[in-house]
Design a protein around this motif. Structure first.
Motif, PDB file in Angstrom:
ATOM      1  N   SER A 119       0.822  -1.213   0.000  1.00 45.81           N
ATOM      2  CA  SER A 119       0.000   0.000   0.000  1.00 45.81           C
ATOM      3  C   SER A 119       0.853   1.259   0.000  1.00 45.81           C
ATOM      4  O   SER A 119       1.964   1.272   0.532  1.00 45.81           O
ATOM      5  CB  SER A 119      -0.878   0.016   1.261  1.00 45.81           C
ATOM      6  N   TYR A 143      -1.806   0.054  10.266  1.00 39.99           N
ATOM      7  CA  TYR A 143      -2.126  -0.577   8.973  1.00 39.99           C
ATOM      8  C   TYR A 143      -0.930  -0.438   8.028  1.00 39.99           C
ATOM      9  O   TYR A 143      -0.444  -1.430   7.479  1.00 39.99           O
ATOM     10  CB  TYR A 143      -3.370   0.046   8.340  1.00 39.99           C
ATOM     11  N   LEU A 189     -13.241   7.604  -0.039  1.00 41.30           N
ATOM     12  CA  LEU A 189     -13.948   8.801  -0.504  1.00 41.30           C
ATOM     13  C   LEU A 189     -15.088   8.512  -1.458  1.00 41.30           C
ATOM     14  O   LEU A 189     -16.236   8.943  -1.222  1.00 41.30           O
ATOM     15  CB  LEU A 189     -12.944   9.766  -1.166  1.00 41.30           C
ATOM     16  N   VAL A 204     -19.000  15.342   2.844  1.00 45.09           N
ATOM     17  CA  VAL A 204     -18.079  16.096   3.700  1.00 45.09           C
ATOM     18  C   VAL A 204     -16.693  16.157   3.070  1.00 45.09           C
ATOM     19  O   VAL A 204     -16.222  15.175   2.493  1.00 45.09           O
ATOM     20  CB  VAL A 204     -17.979  15.409   5.091  1.00 45.09           C
ATOM     21  N   PHE A 206     -12.870  16.873   4.298  1.00 44.77           N
ATOM     22  CA  PHE A 206     -12.050  17.056   5.497  1.00 44.77           C
ATOM     23  C   PHE A 206     -10.895  18.017   5.196  1.00 44.77           C
ATOM     24  O   PHE A 206      -9.788  17.623   4.873  1.00 44.77           O
ATOM     25  CB  PHE A 206     -11.488  15.706   5.967  1.00 44.77           C
ATOM     26  N   ARG A 219      -4.882  13.017  -4.191  1.00 46.32           N
ATOM     27  CA  ARG A 219      -4.556  11.594  -4.166  1.00 46.32           C
ATOM     28  C   ARG A 219      -4.469  11.045  -5.593  1.00 46.32           C
ATOM     29  O   ARG A 219      -4.979  11.680  -6.532  1.00 46.32           O
ATOM     30  CB  ARG A 219      -5.651  10.802  -3.413  1.00 46.32           C
ATOM     31  N   ARG A 281      -8.628  15.937   8.639  1.00 48.42           N
ATOM     32  CA  ARG A 281      -8.656  14.623   9.287  1.00 48.42           C
ATOM     33  C   ARG A 281      -7.212  14.278   9.662  1.00 48.42           C
ATOM     34  O   ARG A 281      -6.296  14.430   8.832  1.00 48.42           O
ATOM     35  CB  ARG A 281      -9.207  13.596   8.295  1.00 48.42           C
ATOM     36  N   ASP A 284      -3.843  12.824   7.365  1.00 50.38           N
ATOM     37  CA  ASP A 284      -3.971  13.002   5.911  1.00 50.38           C
ATOM     38  C   ASP A 284      -2.807  13.825   5.361  1.00 50.38           C
ATOM     39  O   ASP A 284      -2.669  15.013   5.698  1.00 50.38           O
ATOM     40  CB  ASP A 284      -5.271  13.755   5.588  1.00 50.38           C
TER      41      ASP A 284
HETATM   42  C1  WQD Z   1      -9.028  10.238   0.364  1.00 45.73           C
HETATM   43  C2  WQD Z   1      -9.110  11.732   0.580  1.00 45.73           C
HETATM   44  C3  WQD Z   1      -9.634  12.348   2.835  1.00 45.73           C
HETATM   45  C4  WQD Z   1     -13.728  10.854   2.903  1.00 45.73           C
HETATM   46  C5  WQD Z   1      -6.798   5.151   2.023  1.00 45.73           C
HETATM   47  C6  WQD Z   1      -6.064   4.240   2.926  1.00 45.73           C
HETATM   48  C7  WQD Z   1      -4.785   3.828   2.275  1.00 45.73           C
HETATM   49  C8  WQD Z   1      -5.065   3.216   0.933  1.00 45.73           C
HETATM   50  C9  WQD Z   1      -5.843   4.213   0.078  1.00 45.73           C
HETATM   51  C10 WQD Z   1      -5.241   0.798   1.070  1.00 45.73           C
HETATM   52  C11 WQD Z   1      -8.462  12.167   1.892  1.00 45.73           C
HETATM   53  C12 WQD Z   1     -10.729  12.790   1.880  1.00 45.73           C
HETATM   54  C13 WQD Z   1     -12.429  11.163   2.530  1.00 45.73           C
HETATM   55  C14 WQD Z   1     -14.673  11.892   3.068  1.00 45.73           C
HETATM   56  C15 WQD Z   1     -13.001  13.483   2.487  1.00 45.73           C
HETATM   57  N1  WQD Z   1      -5.812   2.015   1.046  1.00 45.73           N
HETATM   58  N2  WQD Z   1     -12.082  12.461   2.322  1.00 45.73           N
HETATM   59  N3  WQD Z   1     -14.273  13.187   2.845  1.00 45.73           N
HETATM   60  O1  WQD Z   1      -6.914   8.100   3.335  1.00 45.73           O
HETATM   61  O2  WQD Z   1      -6.057   8.641   0.986  1.00 45.73           O
HETATM   62  O3  WQD Z   1      -6.059   6.308   1.803  1.00 45.73           O
HETATM   63  O4  WQD Z   1      -7.029   4.524   0.787  1.00 45.73           O
HETATM   64  O5  WQD Z   1      -4.124   0.490   0.920  1.00 45.73           O
HETATM   65  O6  WQD Z   1      -4.154   2.911   3.100  1.00 45.73           O
HETATM   66  O7  WQD Z   1      -5.806   4.971   4.081  1.00 45.73           O
HETATM   67  O8  WQD Z   1      -8.225   7.418   1.269  1.00 45.73           O
HETATM   68  O9  WQD Z   1     -10.556   7.587   0.558  1.00 45.73           O
HETATM   69  O10 WQD Z   1     -10.020   7.715   3.046  1.00 45.73           O
HETATM   70  O11 WQD Z   1      -9.443   9.625   1.582  1.00 45.73           O
HETATM   71  O12 WQD Z   1     -12.659  14.685   2.319  1.00 45.73           O
HETATM   72  O13 WQD Z   1     -15.898  11.668   3.407  1.00 45.73           O
HETATM   73  O14 WQD Z   1     -10.492  12.080   0.678  1.00 45.73           O
HETATM   74  O15 WQD Z   1      -9.406  13.350   3.821  1.00 45.73           O
HETATM   75  O16 WQD Z   1      -7.845  13.421   1.697  1.00 45.73           O
HETATM   76  P1  WQD Z   1      -6.771   7.718   1.909  1.00 45.73           P
HETATM   77  P2  WQD Z   1      -9.638   8.029   1.661  1.00 45.73           P
END
Ligand code: WQD
Length: 319
Positions: A119, A143, A189, A204, A206, A219, A281, A284
Motif C-alpha cells: 500500500s 495498517y 472517498l 463532507v 475534510f 490523491r 482529518r 492526511d
Molecule cells: C481520500 C481523501 C480524505 C472521505 C486510504 C487508505 C490507504 C489506501 C488508500 C489501502 C483524503 C478525503 C475522505 C470523506 C473526504 N488504502 N475524504 N471526505 O486516506 O487517501 O487512503 O485509501 O491500501 O491505506 O488509508 O483514502 O478515501 O479515506 O481519503 O474529504 O468523506 O479524501 O481526507 O484526503 P486515503 P480516503
C-alpha cells in the motif's frame, strides 16, 4: 497448475480472480468471508480460512498440494486505517500473522512465486508530492506498518529460501471493472460520497486549507480494473529467472483533489449537491501521488482509465 488468491472474494481480489479466469488460469480462492462475498468468485475452487488461525499453515499447505498451486496472490488483510489505530493487535495478528502462515506454507510446499498486496500507506506523510519506490517509508498508522513489514517478510523469504516476489503498493483504488464486483464497503472517498448522496446527506470534505491548488487533499486514484491487471503483469514478471524481487507503485502518476473528485461526481450523477467543509482529518498528507516510471518500464503496465471512468463505473454499478 493453479493460482491461489487470498482475499479473492474481496473487492480488489475478485477483479484479479475474474482476470485470471479470462485467461483460463485455474484459481483457488482462500478467504475468511469477513468482508468478501462468495458470489464474486465464479467458478474458482474455494477454501474458507482465517489466515491467522492456528491451523492455517497446515490447511494452506494441503490446499497448495491438492490444487497444484504454482503461485500466490496475497490480498487478504485488514485495511481500515482508523480501526488499526484503535486495535493494533488485531492488525498485527491478521496482516502479519496471516502473512507468516502463508509464507511458511509456501516454503513447505515449494510454491515460490508471490504477488503481495502492499500500500501507499507505507509512505506515511512524505515530504514530496510524487513518491518513487525509493522514497522513505515512514508509515504513520499500524495498517501502513503491517504492509511495510509484509514487504520485509517477502524480502527475507527471498533471501532465506528463494521466494520470487513482487510487492504492489496500491494508491487510491476505486471504480468497478464489472458492476457486480463494485466496492460494497463504505470506507473510502468515492463510496462514502455515493452513500451520502443516496441517503440524502451532504458529502463532507475534510479540510479545504491544505497547501494545494484548491485547498483540498490530492490523491492518485487508480481504477480497480487497471490495478487487477497489474497483478497479472506482476505474476508474469516473476516467470523470468533473473527477476526475483521487486516493489512497484500502482497508480496513474496523476493526482486529483477531493474537490475535483466531487466535481466529477456532480458531472456523472447530475446532482448539484452542497458540500460540508469540516476540519482536517488527522493523518492526511496534503498530497500523495505515485511515480509510476518503474512499473511502466519493468512491467510495461500503465493505467488505461482515469477519474472520469472511475466515477462513471462506480456510479453505474450502484444505480
Ligand atoms: C481520500 C481523501 C480524505 C472521505 C486510504 C487508505 C490507504 C489506501 C488508500 C489501502 C483524503 C478525503 C475522505 C470523506 C473526504 N488504502 N475524504 N471526505 O486516506 O487517501 O487512503 O485509501 O491500501 O491505506 O488509508 O483514502 O478515501 O479515506 O481519503 O474529504 O468523506 O479524501 O481526507 O484526503 P486515503 P480516503
Amino acid at each position: 497448475m493453479s493460482v491461489l488468491v487470498t482475499g479473492g472474494a474481496g473487492y480488489i481480489g475478485s477483479h484479479v480472480v475474474r482476470l485470471l479466469h479470462q485467461r483460463s488460469e485455474p484459481v483457488v480462492v482462500v478467504d475468511d468471508l469477513s468482508s468478501g462475498l462468495l458470489d464474486r468468485i465464479g467458478s474458482s475452487q474455494f477454501v474458507q480460512l482465517d489466515l491467522a488461525s492456528p491451523e492455517a499453515t497446515q490447511v494452506l499447505a494441503k490446499t497448495m498440494r491438492e490444487h497444484k498451486v504454482t503461485a500466490v496472490i496475497h490480498l487478504a488483510a485488514k485495511k481500515q486505517v482508523g480501526v488499526s489505530v484503535q486495535q493494533p493487535e488485531l492488525y498485527y495478528e491478521q496482516n502479519i500473522g496471516g502473512m507468516a502462515n502463508l509464507l511458511a506454507a509456501m516454503r513447505e510446499t515449494g510454491v515460490d512465486r508471490l504477488v503481495f498486496s502492499s500500500s501507499a500507506a507505507t509512505y506515511g506523510m512524505p515530504d514530496v508530492d510524487s513518491v518513487t519506490e525509493e522514497s522513505a517509508c515512514s508509515p504513520i498508522n499500524p495498517y501502513g506498518e503491517t504492509k511495510l513489514i509484509g514487504e520485509w517478510m517477502t524480502a527475507n523469504a527471498t533471501r532465506a529460501w528463494g521466494l520470487r516476489a513482487s510487492n504492489l503498493r496500491y494508491f487510491n483504488v476505486a471504480g468497478a471493472g464489472w458492476p457486480e464486483l463494485a466496492d460494497t464497503a463504505v470506507m473510502n472517498l468515492v463510496p462514502i460520497v455515493f452513500a451520502a448522496l443516496r441517503a440524502g446527506r451532504t458529502p463532507v470534505v475534510f479540510g479545504d486549507d491544505y497547501p494545494t491548488a484548491d485547498g483540498s487533499c490530492i490523491r492518485d486514484y487508480v481504477h480497480v480494473h487497471d490495478l487487477a491487471e497489474a497483478h497479472l503483469s506482476a505474476l508474469d514478471y516473476l516467470e523470468r529467472d533473473e527477476r526475483k524481487f521487486a516493489t512497484f507503485n500502482v497508480g496513474t502518476g496523476a493526482g486529483s483533489s477531493v474537490f475535483e473528485v466531487l466535481n466529477e461526481v456532480k458531472r456523472v450523477t447530475g446532482i448539484d449537491f452542497e458540500i460540508d467543509i469540516q476540519p482536517r482529518r488527522a493523518g492526511d498528507p496534503p498530497s500523495l501521488c505515485a511515480d509510476v516510471s518503474r512499473i511502466e518500464q519493468e512491467l510495461g503496465w500503465k493505467a488505461k482509465q482515469g477519474l472520469p471512468e472511475i466515477i462513471e463505473s462506480a456510479w453505474s454499478a450502484i444505480s
